[in-house]
Design an enzyme around this catalytic site. Structure first.
Site, short mmCIF file in Angstrom:
data_model
loop_
_atom_site.label_atom_id
_atom_site.label_comp_id
_atom_site.label_asym_id
_atom_site.label_seq_id
_atom_site.Cartn_x
_atom_site.Cartn_y
_atom_site.Cartn_z
CE LYS A 282 -2.05 0.61 -1.45
NZ LYS A 282 -0.73 0.34 -0.89
CG ASP B 85 -0.01 -4.30 -4.13
OD1 ASP B 85 -0.03 -4.74 -5.30
OD2 ASP B 85 0.22 -5.02 -3.15
#
Ligand code: SF4
Length: 249
Positions: free
Chosen positions: A158, A177
């Protein structure tokens, strides 16, 4: 005995009575029961178009002056709002302007400085570890490949996707996310809950040149309209394409 139907007019967010939102059922494209695969290219293109309409200028909301600061801000953003991170980094980056200054930071001091972002002990270790690796292995420059990014302590896909996409414009993957995770499911772009699997699903159905912007747009939509509890479907320009179970219209 049958319950009496409520007759109160629906209230807007401001609390003023307003007429009930119009049902789009008649005009709705055949996503409900008609289209076998909600990830078909036509539907995906329609979603992308609507996101472009609503959020043409969506971008990362973490304030940063360069790729290195974005690495640090993204590490700090785990389990924390961007607003809080930006408040902390406003003074933090004045004291620690580059990777070298974080390498020589006093860990106990740094812990207190980033404490408002939560998980401050682990985040301190990640920040100092990542800074050290950037200085020692990459001559002070944040690397530009996923494989190299993943060698930095505290950096997973991420964070790597955020930094590569936002700071360098490199479409290495799709940032997943909490907002992207929730919205990708509501929009039936995935059936998975695991961020890694969701990312793989999204990479398969989205054109690569949309990977970066799509993440920003979905995050903006998740913060502003398609919020976790009681999504504001009445305000949503994707409503006709959406058949989420927890829709509020
Ligand atoms: S219609 Fe509602 S649930 Fe569907 S994307 Fe829009 S806000 Fe989210």
């Amino acid at each position: 005995m049958q319950k009496k139907e409520k007759t109160h007019p629906q209230k807007s967010r401001m609390g003023h009575p307003q007429s009930k939102p119009k049902s789009h059922a008649k005009n709705r494209p055949s996503v409900r029961g008609g289209t076998p695969d909600p990830t078909n290219p036509k539907r995906v293109a329609a979603i992308l178009e609507k996101l472009d309409e609503a959020y043409p200028a969506a971008t990362c909301e973490l304030k940063h002056a360069n790729a290195f600061q974005l690495v640090i801000s993204t590490i700090l953003s785990a389990q924390c709002t961007d607003v809080r991170v930006n408040q902390v980094t406003e003074t933090l980056y004045k004291k620690y302007p580059d990777a070298k200054s974080f390498v020589y930071a006093n860990p106990a001091e740094l812990e207190q400085e980033i404490r408002p972002t939560g998980f401050f002990r682990n985040k301190t270790k990640s920040i100092i570890g990542a800074s050290k690796a950037i200085v020692e292995k990459f001559a002070g420059e944040v690397p530009r490949t996923m494989d190299e990014m993943l060698t930095l302590p505290g950096v997973a896909r991420k964070t790597a996707n955020v930094v590569l996409g936002t700071a360098y414009g490199i479409a290495s993957g799709v940032v997943v996310d909490t907002h992207v995770q929730r919205l990708a499911n509501r929009l039936e772009l995935t059936k998975n809950e695991d961020p890694k699997k969701i990312e793989q699903d999204l990479m398969k159905i989205l054109p690569q040149d949309k990977w970066i912007q799509f993440s920003h747009q979905l995050i903006w939509h998740g913060r502003r309209v398609c919020v976790a509890r009681k999504p504001r479907c009445v305000e949503c320009n994707l409503e006709r394409l959406c058949r989420a179970r927890d829709k509020t219209v």
